[in-house]
Design an enzyme around this catalytic site. Structure first.
Site, PDB file in Angstrom:
ATOM      1  N   TYR A 158       0.849  -1.201   0.000  1.00 52.70           N
ATOM      2  CA  TYR A 158       0.000   0.000   0.000  1.00 52.70           C
ATOM      3  C   TYR A 158       0.886   1.254   0.000  1.00 52.70           C
ATOM      4  CZ  TYR A 158      -4.506   2.311   0.471  1.00 52.70           C
ATOM      5  OH  TYR A 158      -5.627   3.066   0.244  1.00 52.70           O
ATOM      6  N   LYS A 165      -3.230   8.433   2.706  1.00 50.35           N
ATOM      7  CA  LYS A 165      -4.460   8.260   3.502  1.00 50.35           C
ATOM      8  C   LYS A 165      -4.280   8.824   4.917  1.00 50.35           C
ATOM      9  CE  LYS A 165      -7.168   6.183   0.484  1.00 50.35           C
ATOM     10  NZ  LYS A 165      -8.130   7.023  -0.260  1.00 50.35           N
TER      11      LYS A 165
HETATM   12  O1  0WD Z   1     -10.531  -1.665  -1.578  1.00 50.08           O
HETATM   13  C1  0WD Z   1     -10.895  -0.587  -2.042  1.00 50.08           C
HETATM   14  N1  0WD Z   1     -11.353  -0.486  -3.264  1.00 50.08           N
HETATM   15  C2  0WD Z   1     -10.829   0.616  -1.148  1.00 50.08           C
HETATM   16  C3  0WD Z   1     -10.906   1.883  -1.688  1.00 50.08           C
HETATM   17  C4  0WD Z   1     -10.650   0.402   0.307  1.00 50.08           C
HETATM   18  C5  0WD Z   1     -10.620   1.612   1.074  1.00 50.08           C
HETATM   19  C6  0WD Z   1     -10.684   2.852   0.486  1.00 50.08           C
HETATM   20  N2  0WD Z   1     -10.811   2.966  -0.870  1.00 50.08           N
HETATM   21  C7  0WD Z   1     -10.866   4.316  -1.426  1.00 50.08           C
HETATM   22  C8  0WD Z   1      -9.890   4.610  -2.545  1.00 50.08           C
HETATM   23  O2  0WD Z   1      -8.584   4.821  -2.069  1.00 50.08           O
HETATM   24  C9  0WD Z   1     -10.526   5.868  -3.122  1.00 50.08           C
HETATM   25  O3  0WD Z   1     -10.202   6.973  -2.308  1.00 50.08           O
HETATM   26  O4  0WD Z   1     -12.122   4.583  -1.984  1.00 50.08           O
HETATM   27  C10 0WD Z   1     -12.018   5.577  -2.989  1.00 50.08           C
HETATM   28  C11 0WD Z   1     -12.686   5.079  -4.265  1.00 50.08           C
HETATM   29  O5  0WD Z   1     -12.012   3.967  -4.710  1.00 50.08           O
HETATM   30  P1  0WD Z   1     -12.632   2.826  -5.656  1.00 50.08           P
HETATM   31  O6  0WD Z   1     -14.096   2.943  -5.721  1.00 50.08           O
HETATM   32  O7  0WD Z   1     -12.003   1.564  -5.183  1.00 50.08           O
HETATM   33  O8  0WD Z   1     -11.926   3.189  -7.041  1.00 50.08           O
HETATM   34  P2  0WD Z   1     -12.370   3.433  -8.565  1.00 50.08           P
HETATM   35  O9  0WD Z   1     -13.656   2.783  -8.881  1.00 50.08           O
HETATM   36  O10 0WD Z   1     -11.179   3.061  -9.383  1.00 50.08           O
HETATM   37  O11 0WD Z   1     -12.527   5.012  -8.627  1.00 50.08           O
HETATM   38  C12 0WD Z   1     -11.464   5.877  -8.326  1.00 50.08           C
HETATM   39  C13 0WD Z   1     -11.696   7.109  -9.144  1.00 50.08           C
HETATM   40  C14 0WD Z   1     -11.135   7.268 -10.540  1.00 50.08           C
HETATM   41  O12 0WD Z   1     -11.508   6.569 -11.593  1.00 50.08           O
HETATM   42  P3  0WD Z   1     -10.871   6.915 -13.125  1.00 50.08           P
HETATM   43  O13 0WD Z   1     -10.783   5.571 -13.752  1.00 50.08           O
HETATM   44  O14 0WD Z   1     -11.856   7.843 -13.777  1.00 50.08           O
HETATM   45  O15 0WD Z   1      -9.515   7.547 -12.900  1.00 50.08           O
HETATM   46  O16 0WD Z   1     -11.025   8.193  -8.509  1.00 50.08           O
HETATM   47  C15 0WD Z   1     -11.187   9.250  -9.384  1.00 50.08           C
HETATM   48  C16 0WD Z   1     -11.567   8.689 -10.721  1.00 50.08           C
HETATM   49  O17 0WD Z   1     -12.950   8.752 -10.979  1.00 50.08           O
HETATM   50  N3  0WD Z   1     -10.003  10.064  -9.600  1.00 50.08           N
HETATM   51  C17 0WD Z   1     -10.086  11.368  -9.857  1.00 50.08           C
HETATM   52  N4  0WD Z   1     -11.156  12.177  -9.982  1.00 50.08           N
HETATM   53  C18 0WD Z   1     -10.922  13.458 -10.254  1.00 50.08           C
HETATM   54  N5  0WD Z   1      -9.710  13.973 -10.428  1.00 50.08           N
HETATM   55  C19 0WD Z   1      -8.778  11.822 -10.009  1.00 50.08           C
HETATM   56  C20 0WD Z   1      -8.611  13.197 -10.302  1.00 50.08           C
HETATM   57  N6  0WD Z   1      -7.405  13.749 -10.484  1.00 50.08           N
HETATM   58  N7  0WD Z   1      -7.931  10.770  -9.825  1.00 50.08           N
HETATM   59  C21 0WD Z   1      -8.695   9.706  -9.574  1.00 50.08           C
END
Ligand code: 0WD
Length: 258
Positions: A158, A165
């Site tokens: 991580y 975080k």
């Molecule tokens: O196990 C997990 N999946 C966990 C996720 C466990 C605990 C926390 N999290 C957190 C992540 O660290 C994140 O903060 O939850 C949040 C959402 O994560 P997710 O739902 O797992 O991830 P995902 O579906 O890939 O969405 C993340 C999105 C990006 O998708 P794209 O493919 O469009 O880059 O974060 C956004 C974006 O939509 N993102 C941004 N949005 C605006 N400006 C940017 C940016 N510069 N960078 C990333």
């Protein structure tokens, strides 16, 4: 149950239907909240339109492009939101990014650019977004961000994201101090591991899922829906006395010793 009736909630970070942010949106919708979405990539924008058409039919919510690394994009996005709605009551920041190569090997080898990128996109973005939405939260509000246990413990693979975080969770506390007098609450949900696009970048993710299944008090992993429901609670007036907090939705994994 219409806990979010009359509230407008902006959701940032839907990449596809597996995204935690999409599960949050579903929970908000179930509880009667009105949604606004922001996205970064064109691909995510198209995906969101498709998802919204299926979920909302004719009544498609406002969908706005916003890259949190770009100050002009942020400003334009919140100006567009301000045009479209009288006020915003809730904001969900579900955004993080680091280079895949910085999520493996030794943390000590993290280059400056990789460190800066992860911290800027995943932690500073919350500060920038809180500043942008504050003037729109004219009747108070609730801001919720997504964190992970890697903020508190050194979790293998991580690495720099754990440090980001930790900065995010500290930002939650400082922001809640600043915005509390405006009746704006700021909290984080520390979610257990969930298989999403972002999780694909984390090596050994299956091992993490197995460890939770074996050791968490609930003996299972959590779902995005469960994270969505706790987030909706934080957005609602039921949580009106709660700010500056990190709530773990992880089946209790963080409380066990060995
Ligand atoms: O196990 C997990 N999946 C966990 C996720 C466990 C605990 C926390 N999290 C957190 C992540 O660290 C994140 O903060 O939850 C949040 C959402 O994560 P997710 O739902 O797992 O991830 P995902 O579906 O890939 O969405 C993340 C999105 C990006 O998708 P794209 O493919 O469009 O880059 O974060 C956004 C974006 O939509 N993102 C941004 N949005 C605006 N400006 C940017 C940016 N510069 N960078 C990333």
């Amino acid at each position: 149950m219409h806990l979010l009736e009359g509230k407008t909630i902006a959701v940032m970070g839907v990449a596809n239907r597996r995204s935690i942010a999409w599960a949050v949106a579903e929970s908000v919708r179930k509880l009667g909240g009105k949604l606004i979405f922001t996205y970064r990539s064109e691909r995510a924008g198209r995906e969101l339109e498709r998802l919204c058409q299926d979920a909302f039919g004719e009544d498609v919510p406002l969908i706005v492009r916003c890259d949190v690394q770009d100050e002009a994009s942020l400003e334009a996005a919140f100006a567009e939101i301000a045009q479209a709605t009288e006020r915003v009551d809730g904001l969900v920041h579900s955004i993080a990014h680091a280079r895949v190569e910085d999520l493996q090997g030794e943390f000590v080898e993290t280059p400056r650019e990789g460190f800066d990128l992860a911290l800027e996109t995943s932690a500073y973005s919350l500060v920038a977004v809180a500043r942008a939405v504050r003037p729109l939260m004219t009747q108070g509000g609730s801001i919720v961000t997504m964190s992970y246990l890697g903020a508190e413990r050194a979790v293998p693979n991580y690495n720099v994201m754990g440090v980001a975080k930790a900065a995010l969770e500290a930002s939650v506390r400082y922001l809640s101090r600043d915005l509390g007098p405006n009746a704006i609450r700021v909290n984080a949900v520390s979610a257990g591991p969930i298989r999403t696009l972002a999780a694909k970048g984390v090596r050994g993710f299956n091992d993490v899922l197995h460890a939770v299944e074996e050791r968490a008090p609930l003996r299972r992993n959590v779902t995005a829906e469960e994270v969505g429901d706790v987030t909706a609670f934080l957005l609602s007036d039921l949580a009106r006395g709660l700010t500056g907090e990190v709530i773990h939705v992880d089946g209790g994994y963080h409380i066990v010793g060995i």
